[in-house]
Design an enzyme around this catalytic site. Structure first.
Site, PDB file in Angstrom:
ATOM      1  CD  GLN A   1      -1.615  -9.161   4.296  1.00  0.00           C
ATOM      2  OE1 GLN A   1      -2.752  -8.148   4.295  1.00  0.00           O
ATOM      3  NE2 GLN A   1      -0.559  -8.754   3.948  1.00  0.00           N
TER       4      GLN A   1
ATOM      5  CG  HIS B   1       6.911  -1.923   2.100  1.00  0.00           C
ATOM      6  ND1 HIS B   1       6.817  -0.735   2.929  1.00  0.00           N
ATOM      7  CD2 HIS B   1       5.560  -2.347   2.186  1.00  0.00           C
ATOM      8  CE1 HIS B   1       5.559  -0.506   3.246  1.00  0.00           C
ATOM      9  NE2 HIS B   1       4.900  -1.616   3.111  1.00  0.00           N
TER      10      HIS B   1
ATOM     11  CG  LEU C   1       7.310   1.562  -0.940  1.00  0.00           C
ATOM     12  CD1 LEU C   1       8.410   1.453  -2.195  1.00  0.00           C
ATOM     13  CD2 LEU C   1       6.459   0.474  -0.827  1.00  0.00           C
TER      14      LEU C   1
ATOM     15  CG  MET D   1      -1.797  -1.132   1.117  1.00  0.00           C
ATOM     16  SD  MET D   1      -3.555  -0.814   2.232  1.00  0.00           S
ATOM     17  CE  MET D   1      -2.796  -0.636   3.621  1.00  0.00           C
TER      18      MET D   1
HETATM   19  P1  AMP Z   1       1.231  -2.961   3.430  1.00  0.00           P
HETATM   20  O1  AMP Z   1       2.128  -2.161   2.520  1.00  0.00           O
HETATM   21  O2  AMP Z   1       1.382  -2.655   4.925  1.00  0.00           O
HETATM   22  O3  AMP Z   1       0.198  -3.535   2.804  1.00  0.00           O
HETATM   23  O4  AMP Z   1       2.308  -4.194   3.361  1.00  0.00           O
HETATM   24  C1  AMP Z   1       2.779  -4.898   2.021  1.00  0.00           C
HETATM   25  C2  AMP Z   1       3.703  -5.964   2.173  1.00  0.00           C
HETATM   26  O5  AMP Z   1       4.837  -5.707   3.173  1.00  0.00           O
HETATM   27  C3  AMP Z   1       2.792  -7.132   3.248  1.00  0.00           C
HETATM   28  O6  AMP Z   1       3.158  -8.368   2.704  1.00  0.00           O
HETATM   29  C4  AMP Z   1       3.424  -6.847   4.562  1.00  0.00           C
HETATM   30  O7  AMP Z   1       3.202  -8.002   5.292  1.00  0.00           O
HETATM   31  C5  AMP Z   1       4.685  -6.576   4.480  1.00  0.00           C
HETATM   32  N1  AMP Z   1       5.348  -5.887   5.425  1.00  0.00           N
HETATM   33  C6  AMP Z   1       4.800  -4.721   6.238  1.00  0.00           C
HETATM   34  N2  AMP Z   1       5.679  -4.341   7.089  1.00  0.00           N
HETATM   35  C7  AMP Z   1       6.695  -5.205   7.147  1.00  0.00           C
HETATM   36  C8  AMP Z   1       7.746  -5.498   7.959  1.00  0.00           C
HETATM   37  N3  AMP Z   1       7.920  -4.690   9.016  1.00  0.00           N
HETATM   38  N4  AMP Z   1       8.672  -6.543   7.599  1.00  0.00           N
HETATM   39  C9  AMP Z   1       8.267  -7.336   6.771  1.00  0.00           C
HETATM   40  N5  AMP Z   1       7.389  -7.284   6.043  1.00  0.00           N
HETATM   41  C10 AMP Z   1       6.413  -6.201   6.072  1.00  0.00           C
END
Ligand code: AMP
Length: 293
Positions: A147, A31, A27, A24
């Protein structure tokens, strides 16, 4: 790196084996670690940025979710992304969707119980991205453990020809799991927020010392937890159901509201007989890019 707005443009830009990193935006290194993993495994790395309205409840933070596309483009290019897909609302939902994906008891607890409709929104957007892009692999963070369970099951149930690759949680230098929402944490809240990861890491120590009781692990996390606690629970990693003891692959999860910000975190365990391997995530050794955002 090219930036495109339609599924057709993404498909046209893919050569060889492809990997998709759905996000989303706004970054951070969490991400970026998904993107870097993809870079090391496939020929064409596609990342998507779409703040999916369907996964936000009416009282949630859709309107104030952080956005900064210029910054995201620079970070994605630096992490080796070839194709950045930034669809607008019309490309994703030309009309309000009538198709929905039921997730049965996968959403009965934890995030699913607190955020009605959230995972159905996630399931629809992930299915659309996988169908419209047709990547060979798709990368998801363990940070969002329920998720990950939902996506893995969805891919099996719908026979989607994609391999789901889980990636360890990236933590700030002090242990706080990186999240785009961390930027809402002011000084005192930032300190309180650390209690989530500290409790989980203490529970991880206890597991390594032999503790297997869900109740005892949950009590360790609760001990010094600050903020308004929503849940602390040990759960089965594939079914997302509560677990009494650490007998199968699992995550120990916490959700709490600190200040105005709702935070989640977890630690993942893989269980092989009596042996348990703990995934505490990886820590940055420098300040996160979120700090200069
Ligand atoms: P989001 O933008 O929050 O929807 O996250 C996009 C992807 O990044 C999802 O697969 C999340 O699980 C992953 N993600 C978010 N925060 C982290 C983090 N701190 N470490 C690893 N992956 C993450």
């Amino acid at each position: 790196m090219i930036v495109v707005e339609t599924f057709a443009e993404v498909r046209a830009a893919i050569g060889g084996r492809s990997g998709l990193v759905p996000t989303m935006g706004y970054l951070h290194e969490g991400h970026l670690s998904l993107m870097e993993r993809a870079r090391s495994q496939v020929d064409t790395v596609v990342a998507s940025i779409f703040v999916n309205p369907l996964q936000f409840g009416p009282d949630e933070d859709l309107g104030r979710y952080p956005r900064d596309l210029d910054r995201d483009e620079e970070l994605a290019a630096g992490a080796g992304v070839d194709v950045l897909f930034v669809p607008d609302g019309a490309e994703m939902y030309s009309e309000a969707a009538k198709t929905s994906i039921g997730l049965a008891d996968l959403t009965a607890h934890f995030e699913g119980a607190r955020r009605p409709g959230h995972f159905e929104g996630v399931a629809l957007v992930v299915t659309k991205l996988l169908a419209g892009i047709q990547p060979d692999r798709a990368y998801f963070g363990r940070k969002d453990a329920q998720q990950l369970a939902v996506v893995r099951r969805l891919v099996v149930d719908l026979s989607l020809p994609v391999e789901i690759v889980p990636v360890s949680t990236v933590r700030d230098h002090d242990g706080l799991a990186l999240s785009s929402r961390n930027q809402f944490l002011s000084g005192e809240d930032r300190v309180q927020a650390l209690s989530l990861s500290q409790g989980l890491l203490a529970a991880a120590d206890a597991v390594e010392a032999g503790e297997r009781s869900g109740h005892k692990l949950e009590a360790i996390v609760l001990e010094d937890l600050a903020g308004r606690v929503e849940y602390v629970a040990l759960a089965d990693a594939s079914t997302a159901q509560p677990l009494e003891g650490l007998t199968t692959d699992a995550f120990l999860a916490v959700a709490a509201v600190v200040g105005e910000t709702r935070l989640i975190d977890n630690i993942a365990f893989s269980v092989d007989g009596d042996r348990v391997v703990v995934d505490r995530g990886v820590r940055l050794d420098r300040p996160s890019v979120l700090e200069s955002a």
